[in-house]
Design a protein around this motif. Structure first.
Motif, mmCIF file in Angstrom:
data_model
loop_
_atom_site.group_PDB
_atom_site.id
_atom_site.type_symbol
_atom_site.label_atom_id
_atom_site.label_comp_id
_atom_site.label_asym_id
_atom_site.label_seq_id
_atom_site.Cartn_x
_atom_site.Cartn_y
_atom_site.Cartn_z
ATOM 1 N N SER A 29 -22.991 -20.074 -39.881
ATOM 2 C CA SER A 29 -24.236 -20.779 -40.191
ATOM 3 C C SER A 29 -24.628 -20.529 -41.643
ATOM 4 O O SER A 29 -23.936 -20.956 -42.558
ATOM 5 C CB SER A 29 -25.348 -20.331 -39.226
ATOM 6 O OG SER A 29 -26.541 -21.036 -39.471
ATOM 7 N N SER A 30 -25.753 -19.823 -41.844
ATOM 8 C CA SER A 30 -26.258 -19.591 -43.200
ATOM 9 C C SER A 30 -26.770 -18.167 -43.328
ATOM 10 O O SER A 30 -26.987 -17.465 -42.337
ATOM 11 C CB SER A 30 -27.390 -20.565 -43.524
ATOM 12 O OG SER A 30 -28.492 -20.352 -42.659
ATOM 13 N N GLU A 34 -29.707 -17.352 -44.319
ATOM 14 C CA GLU A 34 -31.076 -17.299 -43.794
ATOM 15 C C GLU A 34 -31.062 -17.055 -42.294
ATOM 16 O O GLU A 34 -31.855 -16.252 -41.772
ATOM 17 C CB GLU A 34 -31.821 -18.607 -44.107
ATOM 18 C CG GLU A 34 -32.140 -18.823 -45.569
ATOM 19 C CD GLU A 34 -30.948 -19.328 -46.369
ATOM 20 O OE1 GLU A 34 -29.896 -19.639 -45.748
ATOM 21 O OE2 GLU A 34 -31.050 -19.397 -47.605
ATOM 22 N N ALA A 35 -30.170 -17.726 -41.583
ATOM 23 C CA ALA A 35 -30.054 -17.521 -40.141
ATOM 24 C C ALA A 35 -29.580 -16.108 -39.837
ATOM 25 O O ALA A 35 -30.041 -15.472 -38.879
ATOM 26 C CB ALA A 35 -29.095 -18.545 -39.539
ATOM 27 N N SER A 80 -24.956 -10.350 -37.496
ATOM 28 C CA SER A 80 -25.429 -11.135 -38.643
ATOM 29 C C SER A 80 -24.258 -11.645 -39.486
ATOM 30 O O SER A 80 -24.332 -12.750 -40.051
ATOM 31 C CB SER A 80 -26.382 -10.301 -39.498
ATOM 32 O OG SER A 80 -25.722 -9.176 -40.058
ATOM 33 N N PHE A 114 -32.454 -13.760 -40.183
ATOM 34 C CA PHE A 114 -33.358 -13.909 -39.041
ATOM 35 C C PHE A 114 -32.821 -13.154 -37.828
ATOM 36 O O PHE A 114 -33.564 -12.424 -37.156
ATOM 37 C CB PHE A 114 -33.538 -15.389 -38.703
ATOM 38 C CG PHE A 114 -34.305 -15.629 -37.427
ATOM 39 C CD1 PHE A 114 -35.692 -15.518 -37.402
ATOM 40 C CD2 PHE A 114 -33.637 -15.928 -36.237
ATOM 41 C CE1 PHE A 114 -36.407 -15.721 -36.223
ATOM 42 C CE2 PHE A 114 -34.340 -16.141 -35.054
ATOM 43 C CZ PHE A 114 -35.724 -16.028 -35.055
ATOM 44 N N VAL A 160 -22.953 -14.693 -37.649
ATOM 45 C CA VAL A 160 -23.882 -15.811 -37.831
ATOM 46 C C VAL A 160 -23.772 -16.375 -39.250
ATOM 47 O O VAL A 160 -23.784 -17.603 -39.453
ATOM 48 C CB VAL A 160 -25.323 -15.365 -37.521
ATOM 49 C CG1 VAL A 160 -26.317 -16.463 -37.893
ATOM 50 C CG2 VAL A 160 -25.471 -15.000 -36.058
#
Length: 521
Positions: free
Chosen positions: A372-373, A375-376, A365, A379, A368
């Motif tokens: 990315s973000s 939120e991603a 995480s 997820f 990621v």
């Protein structure tokens, strides 16, 4: 002229034998005394940093005030807690070194150690977890005529004053109907006296410990392994004492009842043992539903050795029907039905950094989130957590279908262990569900015992530093400083035991430990 005779040089074998005599052989009495001192130090330390509710009148005692509301008192208690915990770990291992062969009067010495090391913990403030306060709060919910699976402890007035963790204030309890009844009974007896309630819950946990201490040796004997050594591996372990006595986890009762079920199912691998075993494991499920993992293995024991698949599926049907009928009756009597099934998701989304899956969730995480973000990243974290749980459950099912019919108890431990290992959240008391099943089926005196010892040290370090009740009103000291102090002291002591102490360091232990872990005849 008189010449001083030179002493003959010792061969490596002679030197090793001398070390063995110096550090390994000896009377276990000193070891038991030193372990008892460690337990007493932990108990005294708990008076300063153990958990206590705001509603407790003990908060007004001068000694408690002196220990809990000034820096010197808190630092002293943290030092006593950390040193005492490590002392108990050392003397636990030393006891096995001195009880070589596990025959003769070693059972008497082992029981003496268990009693002496456990007794001081009966008087300690709760340490390592606040779950026992949640038990009391859930009992108050029951006493109010509410459904705990639908109403969190925050629905009861002054819940925070009674010590329950606000993190779980609106969560359903991940416990079965039987334990909810026990919680209600305790609150009926204790009323608003939270300290009496804690004592009663601890006595219930001690009853579970008694079941474990009774059935571990008996089941180990049936499996062909030394019963005294199995008792030492499980009940004398300081982590076991800390989590099942000091913290008063209901896992002790669940584990003790489940082990009783496996004993009777192993002793009589027929309908009689099967029915008794299925009923006892069902009672364990009604304490904590995780015991469901163990139920199919009662069916395997009932089926007997080298049974056909037709017979195995037949006994699984019988075991499932017995358990379902008994759980249904309990659900009807309580009015809660199978509400505990929905409550199994209470700890969903939780993870801890040292679990394999939790560590993976953090690392992936973070990567990621970098590319990315957030939120991603969240997820992906949730996805890994969900997949890991399914892997654990799927692996447990595979073990249920594959393996020798004369190794069912071991397979039950492996199955439960896989569920734990693949869980993103691993608490130290989760391991104590698994350890008895491995102890009664043989933990060898090699890397297996080394791993067990290191694991005990790790979780004891984490326990004494994770949850310290440090007053937030101190100006010059806070919880993080207390945790850091506990980690430094306990980790330093653990490094001494592993790398320096001649009696416990890994290399010497391999040479000195007895290899007899099987049945002594």
């Amino acid at each position: 002229m008189n010449q001083t005779a030179e002493k003959p040089s010792l061969t490596p074998t002679q030197h090793r034998n001398n070390l063995q005599k110096l550090y390994v052989y000896g009377n276990p009495l000193r070891t038991i005394i030193m372990g008892t001192i460690g337990s007493i130090l932990m108990t005294i330390g708990s008076f300063g940093v153990g958990w206590i509710s705001d509603a407790s009148p003990l908060n007004r005692e001068p000694l408690i005030i002196a220990l809990r509301y000034n820096v010197a008192g808190i630092v002293t208690c943290i030092l006593l807690l950390a040193i005492g915990g490590m002392m108990m770990c050392r003397e636990w291992l030393r006891l096995s070194q001195k009880l070589r062969g596990w025959g003769g009067n070693t059972n008497r010495w082992t029981w003496s150690a268990i009693i002496c090391w456990t007794t001081p913990q009966l008087f300690a403030f709760p340490l390592f977890s606040r779950d026992v306060f949640s038990y009391f709060a859930q009992g108050r919910v029951m006493l109010a005529g509410l459904n705990p699976y639908e109403n969190g402890v925050s629905t009861i007035n002054n819940f925070f004053q009674y010590g329950a963790d606000p993190l779980w204030a609106q969560s359903p309890p991940p416990y079965g109907t039987l334990f909810l009844w026990i919680e209600e009974l305790v609150v009926r007896i204790a009323g608003s006296n939270i300290d009496l309630g804690i004592i009663l819950f601890r006595l219930i946990a001690v009853f579970g410990v008694g079941l474990i201490a009774y059935y571990v040796p008996k089941t180990a004997f049936l499996q062909g392994f030394n019963s005294t050594r199995a008792l030492w591996l499980v009940v004398a372990n300081p982590l076991f004492i800390a989590q099942f006595v000091t913290a008063a986890h209901n896992d002790a009762l669940m584990t003790g009842i489940a082990l009783a079920g496996f004993y009777y199912a192993t002793k009589d691998r027929n309908y009689r043992g099967g029915i008794i075993g299925a009923t006892l494991v069902t009672l364990a499920i009604a304490i904590k539903p995780i015991a469901l993992v163990l139920l199919p293995f009662i069916g395997l024991l009932w089926a007997g050795k080298d049974a056909s698949w037709i017979r195995i599926f037949t006994t699984w049907f019988y075991v499932g029907a017995i358990s379902l009928a008994e759980l249904t009756v309990m659900g009807l009597l309580s009015g809660f039905g199978f509400g505990w099934i929905g409550a199994l998701s209470t700890t969903g989304g939780q993870y801890i950094w040292y679990s394999p899956m939790g560590f993976l969730m953090v690392v992936v995480s973070s990567i990621v989130a970098f590319f990315s973000s957030s939120e991603a990243a969240d997820f992906v974290k949730d996805l890994i957590g969900s997949i890991s749980k399914y892997i654990g459950m799927g692996s447990a099912v595979i073990v249920m279908f594959r393996g020798a019919s004369n190794n069912v108890v071991r397979r039950a431990g492996i199955s439960l262990g896989l569920v734990v290992v693949f869980s993103p959240m691993i608490q130290s008391w989760y391991l104590l569900w698994v350890i008895p099943f491995f102890a009664i089926t043989g933990i060898k005196t090699n890397w297996q015992l080394d791993f067990y010892f290191i694991t005990t040290l790790f979780f004891m370090i984490y326990a004494v530093s994770d949850q310290l009740d440090v007053s937030p009103y101190l100006k010059d000291f806070d919880t993080n400083m207390g945790r850091l102090l506990a980690v430094i002291v306990s980790f330093g002591y653990a490094c001494y035991l592993v790398f320096v102490d001649p009696a416990t360091r890994r290399v010497l232990r391999k040479r000195c430990q007895p290899v007899s872990y099987q049945l002594v005849t």
